[in-house]
Design an enzyme around this catalytic site. Structure first.
Site, PDB file in Angstrom:
ATOM      1  N   VAL A  38       0.853  -1.180   0.000  1.00 15.01           N
ATOM      2  CA  VAL A  38       0.000   0.000   0.000  1.00 15.01           C
ATOM      3  C   VAL A  38       0.895   1.239   0.000  1.00 15.01           C
ATOM      4  O   VAL A  38       1.828   1.338   0.801  1.00 15.01           O
ATOM      5  CB  VAL A  38      -0.937   0.036   1.222  1.00 15.01           C
ATOM      6  CG1 VAL A  38      -1.835   1.269   1.170  1.00 15.01           C
ATOM      7  CG2 VAL A  38      -1.788  -1.231   1.286  1.00 15.01           C
ATOM      8  N   ASP A 144      -9.900 -11.484   9.305  1.00 13.43           N
ATOM      9  CA  ASP A 144      -8.500 -11.088   9.497  1.00 13.43           C
ATOM     10  C   ASP A 144      -8.413  -9.806  10.324  1.00 13.43           C
ATOM     11  O   ASP A 144      -7.667  -8.882   9.997  1.00 13.43           O
ATOM     12  CB  ASP A 144      -7.809 -10.887   8.144  1.00 13.43           C
ATOM     13  CG  ASP A 144      -6.276 -10.895   8.281  1.00 13.43           C
ATOM     14  OD1 ASP A 144      -5.771 -11.333   9.343  1.00 13.43           O
ATOM     15  OD2 ASP A 144      -5.589 -10.473   7.341  1.00 13.43           O
TER      16      ASP A 144
END
Length: 318
Positions: A38, A144
């Site tokens: 990212v 997650d």
């Protein structure tokens, strides 16, 4: 058309998915994970316009990336879910454009190994719970949940759930679907039934992960490596033991009781989201003046940390 680029190099990009046809300039890498990287991008026309660009190698599976995008898009109307603006595939990579969380992740707001102050921890946990409750109401489990995937917007002191790469629908046409995967998400936050049951329900595994997140936020302790019988720390917990350390022993008994209920081995007896909301610790009134003082302190620390990262990025460019 946006050129295909290695996930380690991001030049100036045009026509990013879901955004206006304007060039965006790479500032720095924000984070790396199993599925990609990212990066922080800034509009060259409006320097205040920042966004996050997630680059995922297509070898990870086009369907997985597409599922992540559509699940995130379905949920993003909720104030505690990160917004995704667009998706595109370009020879070798998939690009997702997301809103930029200027506070970093949940651990970034806590300097060093210090836990979050109780009021601030309570504040962010309530937001996490609200986001999960909405997600489950839409028939989706995250699978997650961990501090790395919980992003903070510092000015509004808002937490948002991110990274839906492991998210799945658990309800179809009113019928609940159970899961059979023995590996999902991050091992440290996986629920014990994933190791011991042939099939297991989705919502309780999110609750279990939320309990572990709460422990990390309030104590900076990772209770175990994985919740299964070969882990001595987990077996100590199941037997009623507690982790060592002053941060744990100084916790409010009400939150310790809540954590115990969220981390029960048996998913059938584990607290539900409604049970957590009704718990004594969640119902406690907090000193608002103290909370906002802690929020301002958090903002200062985040700004200082961001400044150091920018200076480091500039040194690399020079």
């Amino acid at each position: 058309m946006t050129p295909a680029i290695p996930t380690t190099e991001v030049p100036i990009l045009k026509n990013l998915p879901g955004l206006a046809y304007l060039p965006y300039h790479h500032i720095r890498k924000l984070r790396s994970g199993t599925y990609g990287h990212v990066h922080l991008m800034k509009s060259t026309h409006n320097p205040e316009n920042l966004m996050a660009l997630k680059i995922i190698p297509l070898r990870k599976g086009v369907k997985n990336v597409r599922d992540e995008y559509y699940i995130n898009q379905k949920l993003m109307s909720n104030e505690f879910i990160i917004k995704v603006f667009g998706m595109s595939n370009q020879s070798g990579n998939c690009y997702l454009t997301l809103e930029y969380a200027d506070g970093g992740d949940l651990l970034d707001i806590m300097p060093g190994k210090k836990p979050a102050p109780p009021e601030l921890g309570h504040h962010f946990f309530k937001q996490l719970l609200a986001g999960i409750k909405y997600m489950h109401s839409q028939g989706v489990v995250h699978r997650d949940l961990k501090p790395d995937n919980l992003l903070v917007f510092k000015e509004r002191a808002t937490l948002k759930i991110a990274d839906f790469g492991n998210a799945r629908h658990f309800r179809y046409d009113g019928n609940e679907v159970w899961f059979a995967e023995k590996k999902y998400g991050t091992r440290m936050y996986m629920a014990p039934e994933a190791y011991t049951h042939i099939r297991y329900r989705g919502p309780p595994i999110d609750v279990f992960a939320c309990g572990l997140v709460l422990v990390v936020v309030l104590t900076r302790i990772n209770l175990w490596e994985r919740a299964e019988k070969n882990d001595p720390n987990y077996m100590k917990w199941v037997a009623g033991g507690s982790p060592d350390g002053e941060n744990w022993s100084s916790l409010d008994p009400k939150v310790v009781e809540l954590i115990r209920r969220m981390l029960l081995k048996c998913p059938y007896f584990r607290h539900t989201i409604d049970d957590i909301e009704k718990s004594e610790w969640m119902q406690m009134e907090r000193d608002q003046k103290k909370l906002w003082s802690q929020i301002e302190e958090m903002k200062d620390k985040v700004r200082e940390k961001a400044k150091k990262k920018e200076e480091k990025a500039e040194e690399v460019l020079e």
